[in-house]
Scaffold this active site. Structure first.
Site: not given
Length: 372
Positions: A15, A75, A94, A96, A118, A179, A198, A220, A240, A270, A279
């Site tokens: 990207r 990123k 982003y 993270h 984010e 997502a 959820d 959940s 998230l 991420d 992982r």
């Protein structure tokens, strides 16, 4: 302001942080744009397309970082990019940081102001700059899961939608956010039996209403996950907490109960991952087998469709980019939702979730910016 866009250097990241449309908008506001030569090629955008709308093409990333007042990326910055940042410079990308503490420390030491896509958050709780990539990652998660259920790709040898007389795959989606909803929608569209979990019943209610009961919704709990994992063919983790490390909701012991050849896709990787055995992997080496379960945990899923992703990202970020180029104060006044996006300012950690995870002192972003 001089806005710089380097080529992305994370492994298999194709990207780019801006399209020619974005360049045209910035130059119309009187700003100068530096683009590293070849930065857009992964997204099928050549240098001429940028130059034709007023960008200056420079040969190296060093030219971008040295010349720019604000650096746009996709990123999180890699160590050699962090080394090029300087005090007073703005980084918009982003981040993270809860998943990448070493990078967080480097950003603090750089003295730059780092704004994370984010964690830009509307009063409603919506994350407008994460949403387009969550949408793409969710949709691709179901595609990837369906592919890796095939025997040559490592899976049990299931067609996700089944055929007449043969039941479809059971897909369990953990998380009903942007997502998760998109993952569930695509899986259901492929003909799978889909269940979404959820903690937020309102989110589940929205899915139930939108899909008229064709997607099963479940509140959940550990018990629910215990019961569902042994029956699932595909698990998609889409949990998230904005800015923070994703909570681990599936343990290694629970993964051991899954059928051999079943598949796990962890979209949350991420942010550290929501499945204990996940992982981070790459597009060229996307899976590994653990406890006879196929794990897909690519850290930049939307990077596989960079043309779509780049345009979707710029559509979302451009108003904020222009406002930030016009000045940080102007941007905050125009878009107050930018305030939680400030993760690091002049050596201080200015996002509560990030500060808590890193065990760093939290400084309110407006205080750090001198606007309290």
């Amino acid at each position: 302001m001089i806005v710089g866009v380097p080529s992305e250097i994370k492994t298999e990241e194709y990207r780019v942080a801006i399209t020619p449309v974005g360049v045209r908008e910035l130059t119309a506001h009187g700003h100068k744009v530096l683009i590293q030569s070849g930065a857009g090629l992964g997204s099928s955008i050549d240098d001429d397309a940028y130059a034709s709308v007023g960008a200056d093409i420079v040969p190296q990333a060093e030219d971008v970082f040295a010349g720019a007042d604000m650096v746009l990326k996709v990123k999180e910055p890699q160590p050699n990019e962090i080394a090029m940042l300087r005090r007073g410079q703005v980084l918009f990308t982003y981040l993270h940081l809860a998943a990448y503490p070493a990078e967080a420390k480097g950003l603090v030491e750089s003295g730059a102001t780092a704004i994370a896509y984010e964690t830009v958050q509307l009063p409603s709780g919506a994350l407008p700059l994460l949403a387009p990539m969550s949408e793409i990652a969710g949709r691709m998660a179901s595609q990837a899961g369906a592919h890796h259920l095939e025997r040559p790709a490592g899976g049990r040898g299931l067609l996700i939608g089944g055929v007449a007389g043969v039941k479809p795959a059971r897909v369990v989606v953990l998380g009903a956010g942007f997502a998760g909803r998109n993952a569930a929608s695509v899986a259901a569209g492929m003909g799978a039996e889909v269940l979404v979990l959820d903690l937020n019943v309102d989110k589940l209610r929205h899915i139930d209403e939108a899909f008229h009961g064709h997607i099963i919704t479940i509140s959940s709990s550990i018990h629910a996950i215990d019961e569902l994992l042994p029956t699932a063919d595909l698990i998609i983790g889409a949990v998230l907490v904005a800015g923070a490390r994703a909570p681990v909701v599936v343990s290694e012991e629970q993964i051991k109960t899954m059928k051999p050849g079943s598949v796990v896709v962890d979209i949350s990787i991420d942010q550290g991952g929501c499945i204990e055995t996940a992982r981070e992997t790459t597009h060229s080496d996307p899976i590994y087998i653990e406890h006879d379960v196929v794990h897909y945990a690519v850290g930049n899923i939307p990077g596989a469709v960079p043309n779509t992703s780049t345009y979707a990202l710029t559509n979302a970020t451009l108003p904020y980019t222009v406002a930030l180029a016009d000045g940080l104060g102007t941007a905050i006044d125009r878009y107050p939702e930018l305030v939680p996006g400030f993760n690091v300012v002049n050596g201080s950690v200015t996002n509560k979730a990030v500060a808590a995870f890193l065990e760093s002192e939290f400084v309110a972003p407006l205080d750090a910016l001198g606007r309290s």
